[in-house]
Structures are given as structure tokens and as C-alpha cells.
Design a protein around this motif. Structure first.
Motif, PDB file in Angstrom:
ATOM      1  N   ARG A  26       2.405 -84.978 -45.030  1.00 25.31           N
ATOM      2  CA  ARG A  26       3.525 -85.599 -44.518  1.00 25.31           C
ATOM      3  C   ARG A  26       4.279 -85.120 -43.392  1.00 25.31           C
ATOM      4  N   ALA A  27       4.079 -83.617 -43.275  1.00 24.86           N
ATOM      5  CA  ALA A  27       4.653 -83.065 -41.931  1.00 24.86           C
ATOM      6  C   ALA A  27       3.466 -83.313 -40.773  1.00 24.86           C
ATOM      7  N   LEU A  28       2.376 -83.280 -41.019  1.00 25.01           N
ATOM      8  CA  LEU A  28       1.365 -83.448 -39.882  1.00 25.01           C
ATOM      9  C   LEU A  28       1.453 -85.006 -39.468  1.00 25.01           C
ATOM     10  N   LYS A  29       1.700 -86.020 -40.483  1.00 26.58           N
ATOM     11  CA  LYS A  29       1.588 -87.180 -39.738  1.00 26.58           C
ATOM     12  C   LYS A  29       3.042 -87.598 -39.067  1.00 26.58           C
ATOM     13  N   LYS A  30       4.216 -86.801 -39.556  1.00 27.21           N
ATOM     14  CA  LYS A  30       5.446 -87.019 -38.599  1.00 27.21           C
ATOM     15  C   LYS A  30       5.332 -86.367 -37.254  1.00 27.21           C
ATOM     16  N   ALA A  31       4.548 -85.560 -37.156  1.00 23.11           N
ATOM     17  CA  ALA A  31       4.390 -84.499 -35.964  1.00 23.11           C
ATOM     18  C   ALA A  31       3.286 -85.555 -35.026  1.00 23.11           C
ATOM     19  N   TYR A  32       2.394 -85.719 -35.868  1.00 22.89           N
ATOM     20  CA  TYR A  32       1.176 -86.585 -34.778  1.00 22.89           C
ATOM     21  C   TYR A  32       1.179 -88.247 -35.375  1.00 22.89           C
ATOM     22  N   PRO A  33       2.062 -88.814 -35.413  1.00 22.61           N
ATOM     23  CA  PRO A  33       2.002 -90.430 -35.942  1.00 22.61           C
ATOM     24  C   PRO A  33       0.991 -91.298 -35.366  1.00 22.61           C
ATOM     25  N   ARG A  34       0.508 -91.134 -34.324  1.00 21.66           N
ATOM     26  CA  ARG A  34      -0.672 -91.906 -33.843  1.00 21.66           C
ATOM     27  C   ARG A  34      -2.043 -91.282 -34.218  1.00 21.66           C
ATOM     28  N   ALA A  35      -1.959 -90.126 -34.650  1.00 23.38           N
ATOM     29  CA  ALA A  35      -3.489 -89.317 -35.089  1.00 23.38           C
ATOM     30  C   ALA A  35      -3.985 -90.042 -36.312  1.00 23.38           C
ATOM     31  N   THR A  36      -5.330 -90.151 -36.492  1.00 27.05           N
ATOM     32  CA  THR A  36      -5.906 -90.560 -37.453  1.00 27.05           C
ATOM     33  C   THR A  36      -6.269 -89.310 -38.502  1.00 27.05           C
ATOM     34  N   ILE A  37      -6.148 -89.265 -39.601  1.00 28.42           N
ATOM     35  CA  ILE A  37      -6.332 -88.366 -40.603  1.00 28.42           C
ATOM     36  C   ILE A  37      -7.239 -88.537 -41.603  1.00 28.42           C
ATOM     37  N   THR A  38      -8.294 -87.825 -41.712  1.00 29.78           N
ATOM     38  CA  THR A  38      -9.453 -88.056 -42.656  1.00 29.78           C
ATOM     39  C   THR A  38      -9.654 -86.951 -43.736  1.00 29.78           C
ATOM     40  N   LEU A  39      -9.407 -87.331 -44.831  1.00 34.34           N
ATOM     41  CA  LEU A  39      -9.514 -86.620 -46.190  1.00 34.34           C
ATOM     42  C   LEU A  39     -10.859 -86.393 -46.526  1.00 34.34           C
ATOM     43  N   ILE A  40     -11.406 -85.125 -46.556  1.00 36.26           N
ATOM     44  CA  ILE A  40     -12.845 -84.762 -46.717  1.00 36.26           C
ATOM     45  C   ILE A  40     -12.875 -84.307 -48.472  1.00 36.26           C
ATOM     46  N   GLY A  41     -13.124 -85.233 -49.281  1.00 34.87           N
ATOM     47  CA  GLY A  41     -12.680 -84.835 -50.820  1.00 34.87           C
ATOM     48  C   GLY A  41     -13.869 -84.994 -51.488  1.00 34.87           C
ATOM     49  N   LEU A  42     -13.659 -84.845 -52.918  1.00 37.09           N
ATOM     50  CA  LEU A  42     -14.603 -84.546 -54.098  1.00 37.09           C
ATOM     51  C   LEU A  42     -15.123 -86.190 -54.157  1.00 37.09           C
ATOM     52  N   PRO A  43     -16.240 -86.574 -54.464  1.00 35.21           N
ATOM     53  CA  PRO A  43     -16.740 -87.927 -54.877  1.00 35.21           C
ATOM     54  C   PRO A  43     -15.871 -88.322 -56.165  1.00 35.21           C
ATOM     55  N   GLY A  44     -15.398 -89.570 -55.894  1.00 34.29           N
ATOM     56  CA  GLY A  44     -14.473 -90.161 -56.739  1.00 34.29           C
ATOM     57  C   GLY A  44     -12.996 -90.135 -56.483  1.00 34.29           C
ATOM     58  N   GLN A  45     -12.797 -89.585 -55.221  1.00 32.79           N
ATOM     59  CA  GLN A  45     -11.408 -89.291 -54.970  1.00 32.79           C
ATOM     60  C   GLN A  45     -11.095 -90.249 -53.595  1.00 32.79           C
ATOM     61  N   LYS A  46     -11.824 -91.263 -53.377  1.00 30.48           N
ATOM     62  CA  LYS A  46     -11.349 -92.106 -52.413  1.00 30.48           C
ATOM     63  C   LYS A  46     -10.317 -92.974 -52.682  1.00 30.48           C
ATOM     64  N   GLY A  47     -10.137 -93.271 -53.992  1.00 33.69           N
ATOM     65  CA  GLY A  47      -8.923 -93.910 -54.595  1.00 33.69           C
ATOM     66  C   GLY A  47      -7.689 -93.000 -54.275  1.00 33.69           C
ATOM     67  N   PHE A  48      -7.803 -91.835 -54.214  1.00 32.58           N
ATOM     68  CA  PHE A  48      -6.553 -90.963 -53.897  1.00 32.58           C
ATOM     69  C   PHE A  48      -6.097 -91.212 -52.256  1.00 32.58           C
ATOM     70  N   ALA A  49      -6.982 -91.313 -51.482  1.00 35.25           N
ATOM     71  CA  ALA A  49      -6.831 -91.508 -49.998  1.00 35.25           C
ATOM     72  C   ALA A  49      -6.490 -92.905 -49.871  1.00 35.25           C
ATOM     73  N   THR A  50      -6.979 -93.667 -50.255  1.00 37.69           N
ATOM     74  CA  THR A  50      -6.406 -95.157 -50.410  1.00 37.69           C
ATOM     75  C   THR A  50      -4.914 -95.432 -50.856  1.00 37.69           C
ATOM     76  N   ARG A  51      -4.641 -94.624 -52.141  1.00 35.98           N
ATOM     77  CA  ARG A  51      -3.233 -94.700 -52.580  1.00 35.98           C
ATOM     78  C   ARG A  51      -2.223 -94.217 -51.578  1.00 35.98           C
ATOM     79  N   PHE A  52      -2.594 -93.078 -50.868  1.00 37.29           N
ATOM     80  CA  PHE A  52      -1.979 -92.364 -49.609  1.00 37.29           C
ATOM     81  C   PHE A  52      -2.271 -93.097 -48.277  1.00 37.29           C
ATOM     82  N   ARG A  53      -2.447 -94.364 -48.289  1.00 38.36           N
ATOM     83  CA  ARG A  53      -3.090 -94.810 -46.976  1.00 38.36           C
ATOM     84  C   ARG A  53      -2.244 -94.588 -45.745  1.00 38.36           C
TER      85      ARG A  53
END
Length: 348
Positions: A26-53
């Protein structure tokens, strides 16, 4: 750091660990609102990234890495993973996996213009200013925020989040109608945990459940389909009627489960992912810890709403019951059926 447009975060861990990441993101997104953020996560956790789109723009499945216990590395995919990451030319790569053993070198290999993360005292890192030292006694949320602070990014609080979709609300509402649950009048008991060493005895859950049921609460025993034997054990050992969510509904998605937790008067659980969901949704909770989980690191930060039971007291049902009374803000003394139940073995 003002030209940061692409950020990658390594956090290949489970649900509760990912929820604890959100204040930093949340702090990173506030500081860099135009930056794209990629989550490198476990298999099966893509849904988490989608939930926090609203925070994550992309998800990359982590193939594992030698020395990391969370998954067996798929060595045939590691080279491609590194090559693809280097082609992304990230402006900033964050190692938020853990203490940096194995992973600080790994994140350097991702080829970011800058790399930051956590480290142990005396351990290797490419830039000591961007790799603050962590200790095992620090809370998980606060140690992750140390990296954000090292980057000069203003913090945006420590509150957790767990967004739920309208379809998940609708599905949960149907479950509540089917099970005749009334918001605020039931308590969730969650006996499961991914690590079986962190599980409190089903008999103990059942004893507390009986006390709560005697006080007029509906009892909803929650868990995944893989935890069906645990939810059944709790329900079977209760003298009062309990609703076994797995037996009654089958598979329940994490979003629907979150809505059920949100509607509960309180949650009693082990140190596991749902305790962080309850913290995010501000549902009062009591979390029972074992000798294999550290409350200093994992307990919800809001101690006024969430109480923790250390392993040394986990055998004492009276202590747990007193904690439930506190979070429910009502006495249960007149209905202490748990007081004369033989106390089961503590968590070891």
C-alpha cells in the motif's frame, strides 16, 4: 527513486504471509502510483494478486529455489524464470520473502536496477542501506515496513486489508440463509492450520464451543475440505449442536469464508491464515499459539480487538474462555461448561 516504473516483489508464501505484506505494498503504490507492481508468488496464489488488483498489476509463478522450504524447486523452469525477469528490466526488486538467506542473491539475479530487502546481521547484501537488518523478535508487518522505510517511502499505516467481491458476498449470503446463520449471533471455530503442529486439540475447541453455545451463540466450525476430519471432530465432540461448514456446504472459497468471518461475533482459531483475515475485517478474535508459532511475530497488532493465547497457556481452557469473554464483551461465567471438561493435551 522517482523514476521507478516497474517493481517486482518476491513473496512466495501462504495466505497469511501475503496478507501481512499489504501495508508495505500500500505504501509503495501510494508513493509510485504509476508504477506496475508484479507479485512473484507460489503456484496457486494468482488469485491473491487478482483480489488485490488495486495494488498488483501482474503475477509471476515462482518455480522455487534450492534451500527454500515452501516448495520443491522445478529446476527445469528456473533458468527461464530468471531470463524472463531480466528481460522485464525492473526498476526495483524487493526481497520480502524472509531473512534473505538464499533469496537476496536470488533477487539480485532478477536484474533489477535496484534491489532491496531484509537481511540478517553480518549477512551478504548488495547495499546495506537498502537491506535493513531484521531480528526474529520483530512483528512480520513491521519488519516488512522497514524495507519500505529504507527506500524513503512514507508509510501508510499497518492496517490489513481483504477485499471481497460482490459475487462472493452474494454466495456467502446464500450460505448463511441455508445454514440459518444470523450475523453477530454466531462464533466461528477454525481448528485447522497448514502446519499440524500449530493445531489446538479438537476437544479443546469443542469445550469452548459448548460454553459459547450454552450462552446462546450459534457455532460454525470452519475449514477447508482437506481439514474435514478436524471440523468433524470438533462438531462430533460438542454436546451442543454445531454447524460443520465443510460437511454442510463442501468447498467454500476464501472470499465466501471471509464474509462468514466478517459476520461472526468472534473467531477462535489457531495461528493460521484466517486469523489475518479476521484482523483485516476487524472481526474480534482469539488466536491460540503453539511452540511452533511466535505471537511476537504473527499476532494481530490490534490487541484491543484480537487476543492471543501463548503456547504455555494453551492447555488452560479458563484462560481461553476469559479471552473469549473479553472479545465478545460479555460474561460467559454462568455457562462455563468448559470448566469441568477434562482439558486435552496442550499444543507442543
Amino acid at each position: 527513486m522517482s523514476q521507478i516504473k516497474k517493481i517486482a516483489i518476491l513473496r512466495a508464501l501462504q495466505l497469511g504471509d501475503l496478507i501481512c505484506l499489504i501495508p508495505a505494498v500500500r505504501a509503495l503504490k501510494k508513493a509510485y502510483p504509476r508504477a506496475t507492481i508484479t507479485l512473484i508468488g507460489l503456484p496457486g496464489q494468482k488469485g491473491f494478486a487478482t483480489r488485490f488488483r488495486h495494488y498488483f498489476d501482474h503475477f509471476v509463478e515462482f518455480p522455487g529455489w534450492p534451500g527454500l522450504p515452501e516448495q520443491k524447486p522445478v529446476l527445469s523452469r528456473v533458468t527461464r524464470f530468471l531470463t524472463d525477469a531480466q528481460l522485464q528490466q525492473y526498476d526495483l526488486v524487493l526481497q520480502l520473502q524472509g531473512n534473505g538467506t538464499h533469496t537476496n542473491e536470488l533477487c539480485e539475479l532478477l536484474g533489477g536496477k535496484r534491489t532491496a530487502g531484509l537481511r540478517l546481521e553480518g549477512a551478504y547484501c548488495p547495499d546495506e542501506q537498502l537491506f535493513p537488518v531484521m531480528t526474529e523478535s520483530e512483528h512480520e508487518i513491521l519488519r516488512l515496513l522497514k524495507v519500505v522505510h529504507a527506500l524513503g517511502v512514507p508509510l501508510q499505516g499497518t492496517a490489513l486489508e481483504f477485499p471481497v467481491t460482490t459475487s462472493e458476498y452474494a454466495a456467502a449470503d446464500k450460505i448463511m440463509q441455508r445454514l440459518h446463520l444470523t450475523a453477530g449471533q454466531y462464533v466461528c471455530l477454525h481448528p485447522g492450520a497448514r502446519d499440524c503442529r500449530r493445531r489446538w486439540s479438537p476437544a479443546n475447541f469443542a469445550a469452548i464451543g459448548d460454553t459459547l453455545a450454552a450462552a446462546g451463540y450459534q457455532i460454525l466450525v470452519t475449514g477447508s475440505k482437506e481439514e474435514q476430519s478436524l471440523t468433524k471432530a470438533v462438531a462430533d465432540q460438542m454436546r451442543y449442536r454445531a454447524i460443520d461448514l465443510v460437511a454442510s456446504i463442501g468447498h467454500t472459497g476464501i472470499g465466501e469464508l471471509a464474509v462468514l468471518i466478517r459476520g461472526a461475533a468472534a473467531l477462535l482459531s489457531n495461528d493460521t491464515g484466517v486469523s489475518h483475515v479476521a484482523a483485516a475485517l476487524q472481526t474480534p478474535s482469539v488466536v491460540v499459539f503453539s511452540h511452533f508459532s511466535d505471537p511476537d511475530r504473527w499476532a494481530p497488532l490490534d490487541a484491543s480487538l484480537h487476543l492471543t493465547i501463548p503456547a504455555a497457556q494453551s492447555h488452560d481452557l479458563g484462560v481461553v474462555l476469559a479471552a473469549m469473554e473479553k472479545v465478545l464483551q460479555r460474561p460467559l461465567a454462568a455457562n462455563k461448561t468448559a470448566a469441568h471438561v477434562v482439558q486435552e493435551q496442550p499444543i507442543v
